[in-house]
Scaffold this active site. Sequence first.
Site, PDB file in Angstrom:
ATOM      1  N   HIS A 122      47.254  34.367  50.316  1.00 62.06           N
ATOM      2  CA  HIS A 122      46.806  35.596  50.967  1.00 62.06           C
ATOM      3  C   HIS A 122      46.156  35.227  52.303  1.00 62.06           C
ATOM      4  O   HIS A 122      45.608  34.130  52.440  1.00 62.06           O
ATOM      5  CB  HIS A 122      45.773  36.252  50.036  1.00 62.06           C
ATOM      6  CG  HIS A 122      45.314  37.607  50.434  1.00 62.06           C
ATOM      7  ND1 HIS A 122      44.329  37.821  51.364  1.00 62.06           N
ATOM      8  CD2 HIS A 122      45.682  38.835  50.000  1.00 62.06           C
ATOM      9  CE1 HIS A 122      44.112  39.119  51.496  1.00 62.06           C
ATOM     10  NE2 HIS A 122      44.913  39.754  50.681  1.00 62.06           N
ATOM     11  N   ASP A 199      41.283  30.306  44.797  1.00 58.60           N
ATOM     12  CA  ASP A 199      41.153  31.743  45.033  1.00 58.60           C
ATOM     13  C   ASP A 199      41.586  32.449  43.742  1.00 58.60           C
ATOM     14  O   ASP A 199      42.769  32.507  43.422  1.00 58.60           O
ATOM     15  CB  ASP A 199      42.058  32.125  46.217  1.00 58.60           C
ATOM     16  CG  ASP A 199      42.199  33.628  46.394  1.00 58.60           C
ATOM     17  OD1 ASP A 199      41.700  34.387  45.545  1.00 58.60           O
ATOM     18  OD2 ASP A 199      42.824  34.042  47.386  1.00 58.60           O
ATOM     19  N   GLN A 202      43.612  36.981  41.991  1.00 57.88           N
ATOM     20  CA  GLN A 202      44.653  37.530  41.094  1.00 57.88           C
ATOM     21  C   GLN A 202      44.669  36.792  39.758  1.00 57.88           C
ATOM     22  O   GLN A 202      45.610  36.963  38.977  1.00 57.88           O
ATOM     23  CB  GLN A 202      46.045  37.428  41.744  1.00 57.88           C
ATOM     24  CG  GLN A 202      46.192  38.164  43.055  1.00 57.88           C
ATOM     25  CD  GLN A 202      46.123  39.686  42.904  1.00 57.88           C
ATOM     26  OE1 GLN A 202      46.215  40.236  41.803  1.00 57.88           O
ATOM     27  NE2 GLN A 202      45.933  40.379  44.019  1.00 57.88           N
ATOM     28  N   LYS A 225      39.036  43.842  41.745  1.00 55.53           N
ATOM     29  CA  LYS A 225      40.341  43.602  41.111  1.00 55.53           C
ATOM     30  C   LYS A 225      40.167  43.281  39.630  1.00 55.53           C
ATOM     31  O   LYS A 225      41.136  43.120  38.900  1.00 55.53           O
ATOM     32  CB  LYS A 225      41.064  42.449  41.804  1.00 55.53           C
ATOM     33  CG  LYS A 225      41.501  42.786  43.232  1.00 55.53           C
ATOM     34  CD  LYS A 225      42.225  41.617  43.838  1.00 55.53           C
ATOM     35  CE  LYS A 225      42.279  41.674  45.343  1.00 55.53           C
ATOM     36  NZ  LYS A 225      43.294  42.563  45.879  1.00 55.53           N
ATOM     37  N   CYS A 363      49.448  41.382  52.941  1.00 56.69           N
ATOM     38  CA  CYS A 363      48.441  40.454  53.497  1.00 56.69           C
ATOM     39  C   CYS A 363      48.821  39.004  53.219  1.00 56.69           C
ATOM     40  O   CYS A 363      47.949  38.159  52.942  1.00 56.69           O
ATOM     41  CB  CYS A 363      47.040  40.723  52.950  1.00 56.69           C
ATOM     42  SG  CYS A 363      46.399  42.325  53.378  1.00 56.69           S
TER      43      CYS A 363
END
Length: 405
Positions: A122, A199, A202, A225, A363
């Site tokens: 991302h 990261d 997700q 999220k 993104c």
Amino acid sequence: MFDIETVRADFPVLNQQIYGRQLIYLDNAATSQKPLAVISKIKEVYSLYNSNIHRSTSKLAAICTEEYERARNTVREFINAKYTHEIVFTSGTTAGINMIAFSFGEKFVNKGDEIVVCESEHHSNIVPWQLMCNRKGAVLKVLPFDDSGELRLDLLDELLTERTRLLCVAQASNVLGTVNPLDKIVEKTHSKGVYVLVDGAQGIQHLKTDVRLADIDFYVFSGHKAYGPTGTGVLYGKESLLEQLPPWQGGGDMVKNVSFAKTTYAELPLKFEAGTSNYTGAIALAEALNYLSNKGLDDIHSYERDLTDYALKNIAQIPEITIYGTSKQKVGIASFLVGGAHHSDMGEILDKMGIAVRTGRLCADPAIHHYGITGVIRASWTFYNTKNEIDKLCEGIEKAKKMLN
Ligand code: PMP
């Protein structure tokens, strides 16, 4: 027991009509919906004990501070960090990465050093590193992925050199859905003396996450999220590393003493929490994690795996569809194009059918450009979605395709 109807009743936003059709919310990778427990928690803070944390002497401030620090411990438990002071509340993944890009950069990165990011990241796991590399005169290197969406780990050895300081990788890709093999990546990267930032934007909501087991140095995620409020997030860092990093932002609550001659900083984690933090959000984020734990993470994950298998199998059968990202290990994400239909036209038609998806470059320009396309349609599901909704999505795509042809 995981009962889908009970689960859906916990998320009030799902129960509504859009353009006269029952809403089918398949944009969970952009942001998730919130259970009543989280909505009520926000109301509870503002109705009962809102008061600025760590500062005021009032009873209300004591309650609020206790709730906030309890929230920190809930996060610690959820990701199995060793110490609560390794948990820093942020405004989201983007803030967490920018913070490490600044602080780690100041401490550990010199001219000519190298940072490795993945092609599938991302923008928030690319641009902060570009900014830092520009500032420090460092070099950004890229680990590519293959057409199935899997990282080219065979190239990692030659990419990591004695000048590499940090490797930055997503737990799961927001475009391809690929679950990256963190254990292999961390092992290889650490064997070269290089730190790893993961990261988890997700990942945290779909995968069991144990930062100690995975031996991750820095881990970041966004509350919104993971069924928590917007403007919340977490940065985890190993104590030994966070101790060495200079603060990112200066202000109230992050100092011990301030004078014009010399200022000393607060201990972890407050050194990294300048200003009045989003304590209401942090408290409600912990409530979201409690909600997941109470429902049963194993049950949630196995429901999601079953739904993902079903969805990917059925979406792939739509004539003329191309799915971008076909690795074996995926979270609930399908990015695709159908025939010659433009992604935004298809997204608009699906919306008119009550089906919320995302379209465009997500993104993540480099991941999209990898395939020589200008954008995709992305459907992303989670544990409150159903097979019936996936069926409706597939029917909707077919109908939209006919209309656009
Ligand atoms: N990384 C990934 C993989 C993401 O999917 C996102 C959000 N789409 C981000 C980072 C940025 O998260 P936020 O906007 O919540 O800071």
